[in-house]
Design an enzyme around this catalytic site. Structure first.
Site, PDB file in Angstrom:
ATOM      1  N   LYS A 117      12.157  56.566  21.769  1.00 13.43           N
ATOM      2  CA  LYS A 117      10.992  57.206  21.143  1.00 13.43           C
ATOM      3  C   LYS A 117      10.003  56.151  20.624  1.00 13.43           C
ATOM      4  O   LYS A 117       8.781  56.306  20.748  1.00 13.43           O
ATOM      5  CB  LYS A 117      11.468  58.123  20.016  1.00 13.43           C
ATOM      6  CG  LYS A 117      10.368  58.779  19.216  1.00 13.43           C
ATOM      7  CD  LYS A 117       9.536  59.763  20.019  1.00 13.43           C
ATOM      8  CE  LYS A 117       8.393  60.313  19.184  1.00 13.43           C
ATOM      9  NZ  LYS A 117       7.419  61.060  19.967  1.00 13.43           N
ATOM     10  N   LYS A 171       3.918  55.274  10.710  1.00 16.42           N
ATOM     11  CA  LYS A 171       5.359  55.083  10.479  1.00 16.42           C
ATOM     12  C   LYS A 171       6.043  54.623  11.774  1.00 16.42           C
ATOM     13  O   LYS A 171       6.843  53.686  11.782  1.00 16.42           O
ATOM     14  CB  LYS A 171       5.971  56.407   9.994  1.00 16.42           C
ATOM     15  CG  LYS A 171       7.466  56.422   9.933  1.00 16.42           C
ATOM     16  CD  LYS A 171       8.132  57.723  10.321  1.00 16.42           C
ATOM     17  CE  LYS A 171       7.501  58.613  11.299  1.00 16.42           C
ATOM     18  NZ  LYS A 171       8.317  59.445  12.130  1.00 16.42           N
TER      19      LYS A 171
END
Ligand code: NAP
Length: 293
Positions: free
Chosen positions: A166, A234
């Site tokens: 990811k 993030k």
């Protein structure tokens, strides 16, 4: 199946609704109230939601949120039972994922990391793409749930490989979007009509899904969050941390982090990450818009 779904944010709420629609027995929990899902039981705590279920599925902001929901007072750990599966669709640290999996393993619980790509629209339509880390047999048991929420599952290896993948995926999205936004800004400055530029981009080798998804929002000047900038920042930081740990240099991503840092300082954290375009526009003294006819 009996499922606890924890985290009713932009993604989680639609995912839980799709599980209900597919006929699963779902208990939902969210930190702040008022985010019920029709047909699901609203639980008072993560432990309450997870009591007696086969699968606990999480979709939370970050590593700290996942750790708290699993292991703080009132957390999932209090009600873990042999044979349960924890599946995590949040995007969090791969090394923390390995730690969490190790901790619940002693209780006979399997842990699968299942981050996804597809954003808000795919979550609503049940067409997410999952990249998953975990055992084959555990993935097979989760198949009905993946089917209800997504259209494809890529098994990337053992637990934590989904999260590692990811980060690699979002690194590319951040860089592709930055390239697109910089191109649009220069085009506006040079007087190139964006409505003529877009079909050319998509007919050429520059074409991308990121452009397909974001261009309509940009033309409407709609920067409401599909994927909030704070979450992309993030993920950029998670990728930079993983790169540092493994001694890999990512100079392009470091430059993009700076743009996001400034955007966050300027109050854009809760807007879509596409809003970083407005920073480039401000620096250039232009606005990207369709030519008036
Ligand atoms: P979101 O709308 O910001 O939702 C975040 C959820 O996490 C909310 O339910 C929030 O609860 C909860 N939360 C945050 N901090 C918490 C804490 N300390 N303890 C307990 N709960 C906490 O985010 P989202 O867009 O749904 O994204 C969720 C995850 O999926 C993120 O990791 C994101 O990176 C990933 N993701 C997002 C997209 C996308 O396009 N949006 C696509 C792929 C992956 P409250 O409601 O109380 O704040």
């Amino acid at each position: 199946m009996r499922v606890a779904f924890l985290g009713m944010g932009i993604m989680g709420r639609s995912m839980a609704a799709n599980l209900v629609k597919a006929g699963h027995e779902v208990a939902v929990w969210n930190r702040s109230g008022g985010k019920d899902v029709e047909g699901a039981r609203s639980a008072a705590s993560p432990a309450d939601a997870a009591t007696g279920v086969e699968v606990v599925w999480m979709c939370l902001s970050d590593t700290k949120a996942v750790e708290g929901v699993l292991f703080d007072a009132g957390g999932v750990e209090e009600v873990l039972g042999e044979g349960m599966i924890i599946a995590d669709s949040s995007t969090i640290s791969p090394s923390a994922t390995r730690r969490f999996a190790e901790r619940v393993k002693g209780r006979g619980v399997d842990y699968v990391d299942a981050p996804m790509t597809g954003s808000k629209i795919a979550a609503e339509s049940g067409s997410l793409i999952f990249m998953v880390g975990g055992d084959d047999a555990v993935l097979a048991r989760l198949q009905p749930l993946f089917q209800a929420m997504g259209k494809q599952v890529f098994h990337m290896g053992e637990t934590s490989k989904g999260q590692a993948t990811k980060l690699v995926m979002n690194l590319q999205i951040a860089l592709i979007y930055e390239g697109f936004a910089e191109a649009l800004t220069l085009a506006a400055k040079l007087g190139v009509d964006v409505e003529k530029l877009l079909p050319l981009v998509q007919a050429s080798m520059v074409r991308s899904g990121v452009v397909d998804y974001k261009a309509p929002f940009i033309l409407k000047r709609d920067f409401s969050p599909n994927f909030p900038l704070r979450l992309m920042l993030k993920d950029i930081r998670l990728a930079l941390d993983a790169a540092k740990e493994s001694r890999v240099r990512l100079p392009g991503l470091e430059a993009v982090e700076e743009v996001y840092d400034v955007a966050a300082e300027e109050g854009q954290s809760d807007l879509d990450y596409a809003a970083t375009l407005t920073l480039l526009e401000k620096w250039a003294g232009v606005e990207v818009k369709a030519a008036t006819k």
